[in-house]
Write an enzyme that holds these catalytic residues in place. Structure first.
Site, mmCIF file in Angstrom:
data_model
loop_
_atom_site.group_PDB
_atom_site.id
_atom_site.type_symbol
_atom_site.label_atom_id
_atom_site.label_comp_id
_atom_site.label_asym_id
_atom_site.label_seq_id
_atom_site.Cartn_x
_atom_site.Cartn_y
_atom_site.Cartn_z
ATOM 1 N N GLY A 139 1.065 -1.100 0.053
ATOM 2 C CA GLY A 139 0.189 -0.060 -0.014
ATOM 3 C C GLY A 139 0.816 1.264 0.143
ATOM 4 C CB SER A 140 0.081 4.841 0.690
ATOM 5 O OG SER A 140 -0.526 4.470 2.131
ATOM 6 C CB VAL A 192 -1.119 2.974 5.470
ATOM 7 C CG1 VAL A 192 -1.379 1.976 6.162
ATOM 8 C CG2 VAL A 192 -2.185 4.354 5.053
ATOM 9 C CD GLU A 209 6.543 -5.950 -2.545
ATOM 10 O OE1 GLU A 209 6.828 -5.024 -3.381
ATOM 11 O OE2 GLU A 209 7.056 -6.918 -2.549
#
Ligand SMILES: NC(=O)c1ccc[n+]([C@@H]2O[C@H](COP(=O)([O-])OP(=O)(O)OC[C@H]3O[C@@H](n4cnc5c(N)ncnc54)[C@H](O)[C@@H]3O)[C@@H](O)[C@H]2O)c1
Ligand SMILES: CC1=C(/C=C/C(C)=C/C=C/C(C)=C/C=C/C=C(C)/C=C/C=C(C)/C=C/C=C(\C)C=O)C(C)(C)CCC1
Length: 511
Positions: free
Chosen positions: A195-196, A199, A217
């Site tokens: 994700g980002s 986060v 990732e």
């Protein structure tokens, strides 16, 4: 369309069931893992049409993109794990060394235990079920947390997983921040988070409290250099496809272009020609363009486009309510432009002109390491120079987006674009503990190993130095340094005599 989230108070029970599943020992059996992998393969295969439908609901995905990129890519991951799990999970002997040989050194591949996989919205199958294949192959039990943004796909995953897979081995937790926040309170064998970057910091901070290892990732701004030696037609065709597939919501999408000034005009001409052939005069009517995941995400991209100081040469239209962003090409973009402020994650392509490949390299090296770096060039030396003078998760010449699916290659970022790998054998390794084992025979104490015991004497130290020695390579212009001269002949003879002696004793003792 979306059904309810998992109640937060149920999460501890879900985790306990997975802990029990792991403690049962069934996932230690490689045949059992293979069975689960077959079921996962059929889950995808038998529900292809339903997944195509949910991806269309969530992301307006055209069938070809759903099928070719996401579903095929995920089934390949499962198939690769199924085919190789026996080989991957075999204990391994390290390279032979005389001193350690008799202690039977081995590396056992052990599952990490109960692991957590958290997925993003943009590739809700590949980023969740791809790592799942690696985690099952490695013998773990797994909690899956799909993204609440791609809710139709999350619902279907939550419906199908208990039908196809052992509920003590894989469970789905549906929901968003409250559910993820609860999940990351627990210690896990491993967390795989996609994700980002924002986060990721929250997940990493929570994981640090329980010393849970994490694979990140992530994304970022992946650059493309277009060299003067590039095949411009091919570059335009591939770059525009990679930028617009899934409406630009791909972690490895080309984010921005650094184009050599002397080919800028002819390259833009090629881009315009491809643009028309892909999307026609009105891309909003095209069947080949996905939609942005939510109106909020579309509004974020609109702001970036509205604030750009570059020249918009195609597209530029955004319909926030319809989650539509027209494929947009923007030229003469400056380093401090809105489009260079964050990962675009939409079909908007900024072009920055540069005077040389060296300038492009300097530009890239002044920013975070990207997830992937692309170079379009025919000149072999230019490609090599770009690869050698930069750092990124992956590096690809003359194509875009495909490399996460390339069999045998690790997929992951470096620095701010992530850490760790999730595909193929690399994904298996992520969820595996490499356990070092020795089985040390007693007779070794008859020779060198008894010298380690007190009372320590100079003689013991001198003898130990004979067996535990090293030889450093010489510093440039000097001679080698040797700690002690090793008496290979004597040591080998002693070891063999002791081994034969022990064997004879055992034989005589048992007869
Ligand atoms: N490297 C890769 O393999 C890869 C693949 C796909 C996407 N990405 C990156 O992911 C990003 C897009 O994905 P996204 O928008 O779904 O990411 P996101 O970080 O918003 O969400 C990912 C997951 O985190 C959870 N989450 C969101 N906010 C949270 C919070 N405050 N606390 C705890 N959990 C929270 C979500 O429920 C979701 O499951 C892009 O940056 C993209 O580049 C990377
Ligand atoms: C046809 C014959 C031959 C040639 C065959 C060739 C060249 C086949 C090539 C196949 C390729 C390149 C397949 C690529 C598949 C790519 C996929 C599935 C990409 C997936 C991408 C993903 C999942 C990206 C994810 C990124 C994410 C999630 C980030 O957010 C010969 C030459 C072999 C001869 C016989 C006939």
């Amino acid at each position: 369309m979306s059904s309810s989230s998992t109640p937060v108070e149920e999460i501890s029970k879900i985790r306990e069931a997975l802990v029990k599943g792991f403690a049962s020992g069934k996932t230690k059996n490689v045949q059992y893992r293979k069975e689960q992998l077959i079921h996962l393969g059929y889950l995808l295969h038998e529900n292809r049409d339903r997944f195509v439908e949910t991806l269309a609901t969530d992301l307006g995905r055209p069938t070809l993109e759903a099928d070719f990129l996401e579903i095929n890519g995920t089934i390949s991951e499962v198939q690769e794990a199924y085919k190789n799990v026996e080989k991957w999970s075999k204990p391994e002997s390290p390279p032979f060394t005389l001193n350690w040989f008799f202690m039977r050194p081995k590396i056992r591949r052990e599952p990490k235990g109960v692991v957590l996989i958290i997925g993003p919205f943009n590739f809700p199958l590949w980023c969740l079920l791809g790592p799942l294949a690696g985690a099952i192959a490695a013998g773990n039990t797994v909690a899956l947390k799909p993204s609440e943004m791609s809710s139709a796909t999350a619902d279907l995953i939550a419906e199908l997983i208990p039908k196809y897979l052992d509920p003590e081995v894989v469970s789905v937790v549906k929901g968003g921040i409250p559910q993820t926040s609860k999940l990351i309170e627990y210690p896990w064998g491993h967390i795989c988070y996609t994700g980002s970057q924002r986060v990721a910091k929250i997940i990493g901070t929570a994981a640090a409290q329980s010393l849970t290892p994490v694979t990140f990732e992530l994304g970022g701004k992946s650059p493309v250099i277009v060299d003067k030696s590039a095949d411009l037609k091919l570059a335009a065709r591939r770059i525009l496809w990679g930028k617009c597939a899934n409406a630009g919501q791909i972690c490895v999408a080309p984010d921005y272009l650094l184009v050599l000034r002397e080919v800028e005009e002819p390259f833009i001409k090629e881009l315009r020609a491809v643009y028309n052939s892909y999307f026609g005069a009105n891309p909003a009517k095209s069947d080949s363009l996905s939609r942005i995941i939510s109106p909020q995400h579309a509004a974020r991209i609109k702001k970036l486009v509205d604030e750009t100081k570059g020249n918009i040469i195609t597209g530029g239209e955004v319909d926030v309510d319809q989650r539509y962003v027209a494929p947009t090409i923007v030229r003469d973009v400056a380093n401090d432009d809105s489009l260079m402020s964050e990962e675009i994650f939409g079909p908007v392509l900024p072009i920055i002109p540069v005077d040389s490949v060296d300038e492009a390299i300097k530009f890239i090296n002044s920013r975070d390491h990207p997830l992937v770096l692309y170079i379009f060039a025919q000149d072999r030396k230019v490609k090599e120079k770009v690869f050698a003078s930069t750092n990124s998760g992956g590096a690809v010449a003359n194509d875009v987006v495909l490399h996460p699916a390339a069999a045998g290659l690790p997929f992951g970022g470096v620095g701010a674009s992530g850490s760790g790998y999730t595909t193929g054998k690399w994904g298996f390794n992520t969820f595996t503990h490499f356990r070092a084992t020795l089985d040390v025979p007693g007779w070794l104490d008859k020779i060198a190993l008894s010298h380690r015991f007190p009372p320590y004497t100079d003689k013991k130290l001198a003898d130990l130095k004979k067996v535990v020695s090293y030889k450093l390579p010489p510093r440039p212009g000097t001679h080698a340094v040797t700690a002690s001269k090793r008496r290979w002949g004597l040591w080998t003879l002693l070891a063999l005599l002791a081994a034969v002696g022990a064997l004879l004793k055992k034989r005589l003792g048992s007869s």
